[in-house]
Motif scaffolding. Structure first.
Motif, PDB file in Angstrom:
ATOM      1  N   SER A  75       0.834  -1.208   0.000  1.00 16.33           N
ATOM      2  CA  SER A  75       0.000   0.000   0.000  1.00 16.33           C
ATOM      3  C   SER A  75       0.864   1.251   0.000  1.00 16.33           C
ATOM      4  O   SER A  75       2.064   1.210   0.230  1.00 16.33           O
ATOM      5  N   HIS A  76       0.229   2.371  -0.227  1.00 12.78           N
ATOM      6  CA  HIS A  76       0.947   3.645  -0.229  1.00 12.78           C
ATOM      7  C   HIS A  76       1.389   4.056   1.176  1.00 12.78           C
ATOM      8  O   HIS A  76       2.171   4.975   1.328  1.00 12.78           O
ATOM      9  N   GLU A  77       0.898   3.370   2.203  1.00 10.67           N
ATOM     10  CA  GLU A  77       1.259   3.699   3.576  1.00 10.67           C
ATOM     11  C   GLU A  77       2.397   2.835   4.108  1.00 10.67           C
ATOM     12  O   GLU A  77       2.709   2.885   5.290  1.00 10.67           O
ATOM     13  N   ARG A  78       3.021   2.036   3.243  1.00 10.79           N
ATOM     14  CA  ARG A  78       4.121   1.191   3.707  1.00 10.79           C
ATOM     15  C   ARG A  78       5.314   2.075   4.078  1.00 10.79           C
ATOM     16  O   ARG A  78       5.405   3.227   3.673  1.00 10.79           O
ATOM     17  N   GLY A  79       6.220   1.509   4.844  1.00  8.59           N
ATOM     18  CA  GLY A  79       7.406   2.252   5.232  1.00  8.59           C
ATOM     19  C   GLY A  79       7.602   2.188   6.731  1.00  8.59           C
ATOM     20  O   GLY A  79       7.269   1.195   7.369  1.00  8.59           O
ATOM     21  N   ALA A  80       8.167   3.236   7.283  1.00  9.18           N
ATOM     22  CA  ALA A  80       8.451   3.284   8.715  1.00  9.18           C
ATOM     23  C   ALA A  80       8.230   4.700   9.229  1.00  9.18           C
ATOM     24  O   ALA A  80       8.345   5.673   8.484  1.00  9.18           O
ATOM     25  N   ARG A  81       7.939   4.763  10.502  1.00  8.58           N
ATOM     26  CA  ARG A  81       7.765   6.068  11.143  1.00  8.58           C
ATOM     27  C   ARG A  81       8.172   5.920  12.603  1.00  8.58           C
ATOM     28  O   ARG A  81       8.191   4.813  13.153  1.00  8.58           O
ATOM     29  N   LEU A  82       8.462   7.041  13.218  1.00  7.88           N
ATOM     30  CA  LEU A  82       8.785   7.026  14.637  1.00  7.88           C
ATOM     31  C   LEU A  82       7.497   6.888  15.432  1.00  7.88           C
ATOM     32  O   LEU A  82       6.495   7.531  15.120  1.00  7.88           O
ATOM     33  N   SER A  83       7.537   6.051  16.444  1.00  3.00           N
ATOM     34  CA  SER A  83       6.403   5.948  17.350  1.00  3.00           C
ATOM     35  C   SER A  83       6.373   7.211  18.218  1.00  3.00           C
ATOM     36  O   SER A  83       7.312   8.015  18.205  1.00  3.00           O
ATOM     37  N   THR A  84       5.333   7.352  18.989  1.00  7.73           N
ATOM     38  CA  THR A  84       5.262   8.475  19.915  1.00  7.73           C
ATOM     39  C   THR A  84       6.447   8.435  20.872  1.00  7.73           C
ATOM     40  O   THR A  84       7.092   9.456  21.127  1.00  7.73           O
ATOM     41  N   LEU A  85       6.758   7.233  21.384  1.00  9.86           N
ATOM     42  CA  LEU A  85       7.912   7.102  22.260  1.00  9.86           C
ATOM     43  C   LEU A  85       9.199   7.426  21.500  1.00  9.86           C
ATOM     44  O   LEU A  85      10.087   8.096  22.033  1.00  9.86           O
ATOM     45  N   GLY A  86       9.301   6.988  20.251  1.00  5.87           N
ATOM     46  CA  GLY A  86      10.486   7.274  19.444  1.00  5.87           C
ATOM     47  C   GLY A  86      10.708   8.768  19.276  1.00  5.87           C
ATOM     48  O   GLY A  86      11.837   9.257  19.387  1.00  5.87           O
ATOM     49  N   GLU A  87       9.648   9.496  19.013  1.00  6.71           N
ATOM     50  CA  GLU A  87       9.760  10.959  18.872  1.00  6.71           C
ATOM     51  C   GLU A  87      10.207  11.596  20.189  1.00  6.71           C
ATOM     52  O   GLU A  87      11.056  12.492  20.196  1.00  6.71           O
ATOM     53  N   THR A  88       9.646  11.112  21.293  1.00  2.00           N
ATOM     54  CA  THR A  88       9.990  11.665  22.602  1.00  2.00           C
ATOM     55  C   THR A  88      11.431  11.335  22.979  1.00  2.00           C
ATOM     56  O   THR A  88      12.172  12.197  23.457  1.00  2.00           O
ATOM     57  N   VAL A  89      11.846  10.087  22.758  1.00  2.00           N
ATOM     58  CA  VAL A  89      13.221   9.687  23.065  1.00  2.00           C
ATOM     59  C   VAL A  89      14.193  10.524  22.239  1.00  2.00           C
ATOM     60  O   VAL A  89      15.193  11.030  22.762  1.00  2.00           O
ATOM     61  N   LEU A  90      13.900  10.697  20.956  1.00  2.00           N
ATOM     62  CA  LEU A  90      14.783  11.494  20.099  1.00  2.00           C
ATOM     63  C   LEU A  90      14.854  12.937  20.588  1.00  2.00           C
ATOM     64  O   LEU A  90      15.939  13.508  20.690  1.00  2.00           O
ATOM     65  N   GLN A  91      13.730  13.515  20.927  1.00  2.00           N
ATOM     66  CA  GLN A  91      13.697  14.899  21.420  1.00  2.00           C
ATOM     67  C   GLN A  91      14.500  15.033  22.711  1.00  2.00           C
ATOM     68  O   GLN A  91      15.313  15.955  22.867  1.00  2.00           O
ATOM     69  N   ARG A  92      14.309  14.117  23.645  1.00  2.00           N
ATOM     70  CA  ARG A  92      15.010  14.187  24.931  1.00  2.00           C
ATOM     71  C   ARG A  92      16.508  13.913  24.751  1.00  2.00           C
ATOM     72  O   ARG A  92      17.346  14.518  25.418  1.00  2.00           O
ATOM     73  N   TYR A  93      16.856  13.010  23.843  1.00  2.00           N
ATOM     74  CA  TYR A  93      18.266  12.723  23.586  1.00  2.00           C
ATOM     75  C   TYR A  93      18.951  13.953  22.987  1.00  2.00           C
ATOM     76  O   TYR A  93      20.065  14.304  23.384  1.00  2.00           O
ATOM     77  N   ARG A  94      18.295  14.606  22.037  1.00  2.00           N
ATOM     78  CA  ARG A  94      18.864  15.827  21.447  1.00  2.00           C
ATOM     79  C   ARG A  94      19.024  16.916  22.512  1.00  2.00           C
ATOM     80  O   ARG A  94      20.009  17.659  22.504  1.00  2.00           O
ATOM     81  N   ALA A  95      18.083  17.005  23.449  1.00  2.00           N
ATOM     82  CA  ALA A  95      18.197  17.980  24.542  1.00  2.00           C
ATOM     83  C   ALA A  95      19.401  17.645  25.423  1.00  2.00           C
ATOM     84  O   ALA A  95      20.137  18.550  25.853  1.00  2.00           O
ATOM     85  N   LEU A  96      19.636  16.363  25.672  1.00  2.00           N
ATOM     86  CA  LEU A  96      20.801  15.940  26.442  1.00  2.00           C
ATOM     87  C   LEU A  96      22.091  16.294  25.697  1.00  2.00           C
ATOM     88  O   LEU A  96      23.056  16.777  26.308  1.00  2.00           O
ATOM     89  N   GLN A  97      22.107  16.094  24.383  1.00  2.00           N
ATOM     90  CA  GLN A  97      23.274  16.489  23.597  1.00  2.00           C
ATOM     91  C   GLN A  97      23.527  17.991  23.701  1.00  2.00           C
ATOM     92  O   GLN A  97      24.683  18.426  23.779  1.00  2.00           O
ATOM     93  N   ASP A  98      22.471  18.782  23.706  1.00  2.00           N
ATOM     94  CA  ASP A  98      22.619  20.230  23.858  1.00  2.00           C
ATOM     95  C   ASP A  98      23.238  20.582  25.214  1.00  2.00           C
ATOM     96  O   ASP A  98      24.084  21.478  25.306  1.00  2.00           O
ATOM     97  N   LEU A  99      22.828  19.870  26.261  1.00  2.00           N
ATOM     98  CA  LEU A  99      23.411  20.095  27.583  1.00  2.00           C
ATOM     99  C   LEU A  99      24.903  19.767  27.584  1.00  2.00           C
ATOM    100  O   LEU A  99      25.710  20.505  28.169  1.00  2.00           O
ATOM    101  N   LEU A 100      25.264  18.684  26.931  1.00  2.00           N
ATOM    102  CA  LEU A 100      26.682  18.324  26.851  1.00  2.00           C
ATOM    103  C   LEU A 100      27.473  19.362  26.070  1.00  2.00           C
ATOM    104  O   LEU A 100      28.613  19.679  26.426  1.00  2.00           O
ATOM    105  N   ALA A 101      26.889  19.891  25.010  1.00  2.00           N
ATOM    106  CA  ALA A 101      27.567  20.922  24.226  1.00  2.00           C
ATOM    107  C   ALA A 101      27.804  22.171  25.079  1.00  2.00           C
ATOM    108  O   ALA A 101      28.850  22.825  24.965  1.00  2.00           O
ATOM    109  N   LYS A 102      26.859  22.498  25.955  1.00  2.00           N
ATOM    110  CA  LYS A 102      27.017  23.661  26.827  1.00  2.00           C
ATOM    111  C   LYS A 102      28.110  23.436  27.869  1.00  2.00           C
ATOM    112  O   LYS A 102      28.697  24.397  28.375  1.00  2.00           O
TER     113      LYS A 102
END
Length: 126
Positions: A75-102
């Motif tokens: 179908s046209h909907e095949r593929g992959a996407r981030l789950s809600t948890l995946g989006e949250t983990v990525l957002q929080r991980y990027r925030a942690l990287q920002d803290l390390l950069a500071k």
């Protein structure tokens, strides 16, 4: 020619001996979110589909819920996407990287960086 000493801070979260999240896995999640499939994300990152799939599989096995959801079929909907948890983990991980950069502007960082030689001394066992 020797370089100025450098100190690189990286956040890696472990699940047993497996890296549950690190800089490369976060980049892969970004690419999956942007490209909409594991194979397209792998191509965009210059890695094999198998390598990308193994990284996704490791992440999905390490977290309480999968970070990447796949839709198989023609179908046209095949593929992959981030789950809600995946989006949250990525957002929080990027925030942690920002803290390390500071941390690079901290006294602790400066002390450690200034104490490292540009090149190691010769080994005493040679």
């Amino acid at each position: 020619m020797s370089e100025t000493p450098r100190l690189k801070l990286h956040a890696r979260l472990y699940c047993g001996d497996e890296i549950a999240m690190g800089p490369g896995k976060a980049d892969l999640l970004d690419a999956i979110g942007r490209e909409g499939s594991i194979s397209a994300a792998a191509r965009a990152m210059g890695m094999s589909y198998r390598r990308a799939w193994l990284l996704v599989d490791a992440m999905n096995r390490c977290w309480t819920e999968p970070l990447v959801e796949t839709v198989a079929g023609g179908s046209h909907e095949r593929g992959a996407r981030l789950s809600t948890l995946g989006e949250t983990v990525l957002q929080r991980y990027r925030a942690l990287q920002d803290l390390l950069a500071k941390a690079e502007s901290s006294e602790e960082y400066a002390f450690l960086k200034d104490g490292v030689r540009p090149e190691p001394l010769p080994s005493q066992s040679e």
